[in-house]
Design a protein around this motif. Structure first.
Motif, PDB file in Angstrom:
ATOM      1  N   VAL A   1      -1.956 -15.016  -8.078  1.00  0.00           N
ATOM      2  CA  VAL A   1      -3.123 -15.011  -7.188  1.00  0.00           C
ATOM      3  C   VAL A   1      -2.748 -15.566  -5.817  1.00  0.00           C
ATOM      4  N   VAL A   2      -1.949 -16.634  -5.798  1.00  0.00           N
ATOM      5  CA  VAL A   2      -1.519 -17.215  -4.526  1.00  0.00           C
ATOM      6  C   VAL A   2      -0.667 -16.217  -3.748  1.00  0.00           C
ATOM      7  N   LEU A   3       0.265 -15.550  -4.429  1.00  0.00           N
ATOM      8  CA  LEU A   3       1.122 -14.575  -3.762  1.00  0.00           C
ATOM      9  C   LEU A   3       0.316 -13.381  -3.265  1.00  0.00           C
ATOM     10  N   LEU A   4      -0.706 -12.985  -4.036  1.00  0.00           N
ATOM     11  CA  LEU A   4      -1.554 -11.873  -3.597  1.00  0.00           C
ATOM     12  C   LEU A   4      -2.322 -12.243  -2.335  1.00  0.00           C
ATOM     13  N   ALA A   5      -2.750 -13.514  -2.261  1.00  0.00           N
ATOM     14  CA  ALA A   5      -3.460 -13.951  -1.058  1.00  0.00           C
ATOM     15  C   ALA A   5      -2.528 -13.992   0.146  1.00  0.00           C
ATOM     16  N   VAL A   6      -1.265 -14.379  -0.082  1.00  0.00           N
ATOM     17  CA  VAL A   6      -0.302 -14.439   1.022  1.00  0.00           C
ATOM     18  C   VAL A   6       0.165 -13.056   1.424  1.00  0.00           C
ATOM     19  N   ASP A   7       0.433 -12.199   0.429  1.00  0.00           N
ATOM     20  CA  ASP A   7       0.971 -10.859   0.687  1.00  0.00           C
ATOM     21  C   ASP A   7       0.179  -9.847  -0.132  1.00  0.00           C
ATOM     22  N   PRO A   8      -0.963  -9.371   0.385  1.00  0.00           N
ATOM     23  CA  PRO A   8      -1.816  -8.457  -0.389  1.00  0.00           C
ATOM     24  C   PRO A   8      -1.253  -7.038  -0.454  1.00  0.00           C
ATOM     25  N   SER A   9      -0.053  -6.945  -0.961  1.00  0.00           N
ATOM     26  CA  SER A   9       0.557  -5.615  -1.096  1.00  0.00           C
ATOM     27  C   SER A   9       0.216  -5.029  -2.454  1.00  0.00           C
ATOM     28  N   GLY A  10       0.545  -3.768  -2.609  1.00  0.00           N
ATOM     29  CA  GLY A  10       0.239  -3.108  -3.872  1.00  0.00           C
ATOM     30  C   GLY A  10       1.002  -3.690  -5.043  1.00  0.00           C
ATOM     31  N   LEU A  11       2.237  -4.177  -4.779  1.00  0.00           N
ATOM     32  CA  LEU A  11       3.044  -4.741  -5.862  1.00  0.00           C
ATOM     33  C   LEU A  11       2.355  -5.953  -6.477  1.00  0.00           C
ATOM     34  N   TRP A  12       1.917  -6.898  -5.636  1.00  0.00           N
ATOM     35  CA  TRP A  12       1.295  -8.094  -6.172  1.00  0.00           C
ATOM     36  C   TRP A  12      -0.066  -7.790  -6.790  1.00  0.00           C
ATOM     37  N   LEU A  13      -0.735  -6.735  -6.280  1.00  0.00           N
ATOM     38  CA  LEU A  13      -2.005  -6.353  -6.897  1.00  0.00           C
ATOM     39  C   LEU A  13      -1.782  -5.868  -8.326  1.00  0.00           C
ATOM     40  N   VAL A  14      -0.743  -5.044  -8.526  1.00  0.00           N
ATOM     41  CA  VAL A  14      -0.425  -4.554  -9.877  1.00  0.00           C
ATOM     42  C   VAL A  14      -0.035  -5.706 -10.789  1.00  0.00           C
ATOM     43  N   VAL A  15       0.791  -6.618 -10.228  1.00  0.00           N
ATOM     44  CA  VAL A  15       1.219  -7.755 -11.051  1.00  0.00           C
ATOM     45  C   VAL A  15       0.025  -8.618 -11.443  1.00  0.00           C
ATOM     46  N   THR A  16      -0.911  -8.802 -10.508  1.00  0.00           N
ATOM     47  CA  THR A  16      -2.076  -9.625 -10.806  1.00  0.00           C
ATOM     48  C   THR A  16      -2.939  -8.995 -11.891  1.00  0.00           C
ATOM     49  N   LEU A  17      -2.977  -7.679 -11.952  1.00  0.00           N
ATOM     50  CA  LEU A  17      -3.750  -7.011 -12.997  1.00  0.00           C
ATOM     51  C   LEU A  17      -3.183  -7.271 -14.391  1.00  0.00           C
ATOM     52  N   LEU A  18      -1.904  -7.689 -14.440  1.00  0.00           N
ATOM     53  CA  LEU A  18      -1.281  -7.984 -15.734  1.00  0.00           C
ATOM     54  C   LEU A  18      -1.554  -9.417 -16.204  1.00  0.00           C
ATOM     55  N   ASP A  19      -2.257 -10.196 -15.380  1.00  0.00           N
ATOM     56  CA  ASP A  19      -2.485 -11.584 -15.742  1.00  0.00           C
ATOM     57  C   ASP A  19      -3.389 -11.727 -16.962  1.00  0.00           C
ATOM     58  N   GLY A  20      -4.294 -10.804 -17.157  1.00  0.00           N
ATOM     59  CA  GLY A  20      -5.156 -10.859 -18.348  1.00  0.00           C
ATOM     60  C   GLY A  20      -4.353 -10.827 -19.633  1.00  0.00           C
ATOM     61  N   PRO A  21      -3.455  -9.833 -19.811  1.00  0.00           N
ATOM     62  CA  PRO A  21      -2.603  -9.850 -21.004  1.00  0.00           C
ATOM     63  C   PRO A  21      -1.732 -11.103 -21.109  1.00  0.00           C
ATOM     64  N   LEU A  22      -1.273 -11.633 -19.951  1.00  0.00           N
ATOM     65  CA  LEU A  22      -0.463 -12.858 -19.999  1.00  0.00           C
ATOM     66  C   LEU A  22      -1.265 -14.033 -20.553  1.00  0.00           C
TER      67      LEU A  22
END
Length: 413
Positions: free
Chosen positions: A151-172
């Motif tokens: 979430v912190v990285l997405l706020a710093v760099d709202p790129s598509g890569l971090w958005l996809v990674v953040t979507l995986l946080d639920g399974p994590l």
């Protein structure tokens, strides 16, 4: 190190079971915090102490090696004690190790370290703590902190890569929730295996305990036999002898003094009834009729009836081996007698359950507390249960309440 020692207190002891079924956020966070503490200590402390240990052994001929070992070996034991404490609280048991007594001289201490298997287990655990143990302990906090970092990285760099990674946080988070108890349990079991008693030491302790229990059981059995002999000699035997004398005298007087003979026969009949009651009392001391007729549950209920205060009985038991039932019956009887004589209680309770392999009996009261487990009554209960590998624990703070917990491993009959 002090902070890590305090971390053990965050983990509530769980009696005889791992809390996998305690699905609460607080429990998961507590376990995660314990794993984080173990991981943080495993690399800097465990690895450094392990390296110092190796270097010290390699440089023993030099003075520096002795200095390193003088610091590394006690530090290794301190770390091992911390992990024993945490593993014991997680597993709900005591994880102990026997260290050899060291001589006061430096050479004697060095020889003791070399000969002590517990010290070498500490050394092995240092490297486990920095490798496999680190992985088991670090995964829960990493799984929990990864979504925060994303979430912190997405706020710093709202790129598509971090958005996809953040979507995986639920399974994590789901993986964190499901695996944390098992990962920490695996770490605790490994710590217990490495740092606990060796199999030989456990067998030696077991043999010593069996020998002590056998001796106490034989002494108790001999004392019971002497008691039965004394009761028969002083009670029923004396009364039966008196009956024989009265009947013989009545036989001589029946022709000349029939009234006196009749009085002697009446006295003989009354003495016979008293002797019969004496015999029944002796038999009840060996095996109570209520236990034979109604089983342990009914016998415990019968014990509670004459107690001059309210006694709540909750006993749900299958048929158990008769020796275990008898020992448990007399143990409960002794505990209830102590309640009446010493506790000044207004109520008491007895609960008993059997989980298929272990009988658990709890006797409690709301009295003034202060029960002494080393007293003759409770010590006798402990000896009686020890013959069946049973244990007794007493929780009786000043002011009460008093709770006596008895456990006997036994299958259903």
């Amino acid at each position: 190190m002090t902070d890590f020692l305090a971390m053990g207190s965050l983990l509530a002891p769980v009696p005889r079971a791992w809390p996998v079924d305690r699905d609460t956020v607080v429990d998961r966070l507590r376990l995660t915090l314990a794993g984080a503490g173990q991981a943080l200590v495993g690399i800097p402390a465990g690895l450094v102490v392990g390296i110092l240990w190796v270097v010290g052994v390699a440089t023993i001929p030099a003075v520096a090696g002795l200095v390193l070992l003088a610091a590394a070996v006690p530090a290794g034991r301190a770390l091992a004690d911390v992990h024993r404490r945490i593993a014991g609280q997680l597993l709900g048991e005591q994880v102990e190790a026997d260290y050899l007594t060291l001589a006061p001289s430096l050479g004697g201490r060095l020889l003791g370290w070399v000969r002590d298997p517990a010290r070498w287990r500490d050394f092995a655990h240092l490297w486990f703590s920095a490798t496999g143990g680190f992985v088991l302990s670090a995964l829960p906090p990493l799984l929990l902190l990864a979504p925060v970092a994303h979430v912190v990285l997405l706020a710093v760099d709202p790129s598509g890569l971090w958005l996809v990674v953040t979507l995986l946080d639920g399974p994590l988070l789901l993986v964190w929730w499901l695996t944390t108890p098992h990962l920490l349990r695996g770490r605790a079991l490994a710590d217990r295996t490495i740092l606990g008693h060796s199999r030989v030491a456990e067998l030696e302790e077991r043999v010593a305990a069996v020998e002590e229990t056998r001796t106490e059981s034989l002494d108790h059995q001999a004392a019971e036999i002497r008691r039965i002999e004394r009761d028969l000699h002083d009670g029923a035997q004396a009364r039966i002898a008196a009956v024989g004398m009265n009947v013989g005298l009545a036989e001589k007087l029946i022709g000349s003094e029939p009234e006196t003979a009749a009085a002697l026969l009446r006295e003989a009949r009354e003495t016979t009834l008293s002797a019969l009651e004496e015999l029944r009392s002796v038999v009840r001391g060996i095996h109570p009729p209520a236990l034979a007729d109604r089983g342990l549950a009914g016998a415990v209920e019968a014990l509670a009836v004459p107690i001059p205060l309210p006694v709540t009985v909750s006993v749900t038991l299958p048929a158990l081996p008769p020796p275990v039932e008898s020992a448990t019956y007399f143990a409960v009887a002794e505990c209830l007698a102590n309640v009446v004589k010493h506790a000044s209680a207004t109520r008491a309770w007895v609960t008993a359950q059997h989980d298929g392999a272990r009988l658990v009996v709890v006797v409690g009261d709301d009295g003034n507390g202060g029960a002494d487990p080393e007293g003759s009554g409770l010590a006798g209960v402990a000896r009686r249960l020890a013959a069946f590998d049973g244990t007794m624990s007493v929780d009786s703070p000043g002011g009460g309440p008093t709770v006596v917990r008895m456990e006997v491993p036994c299958p259903a009959a």
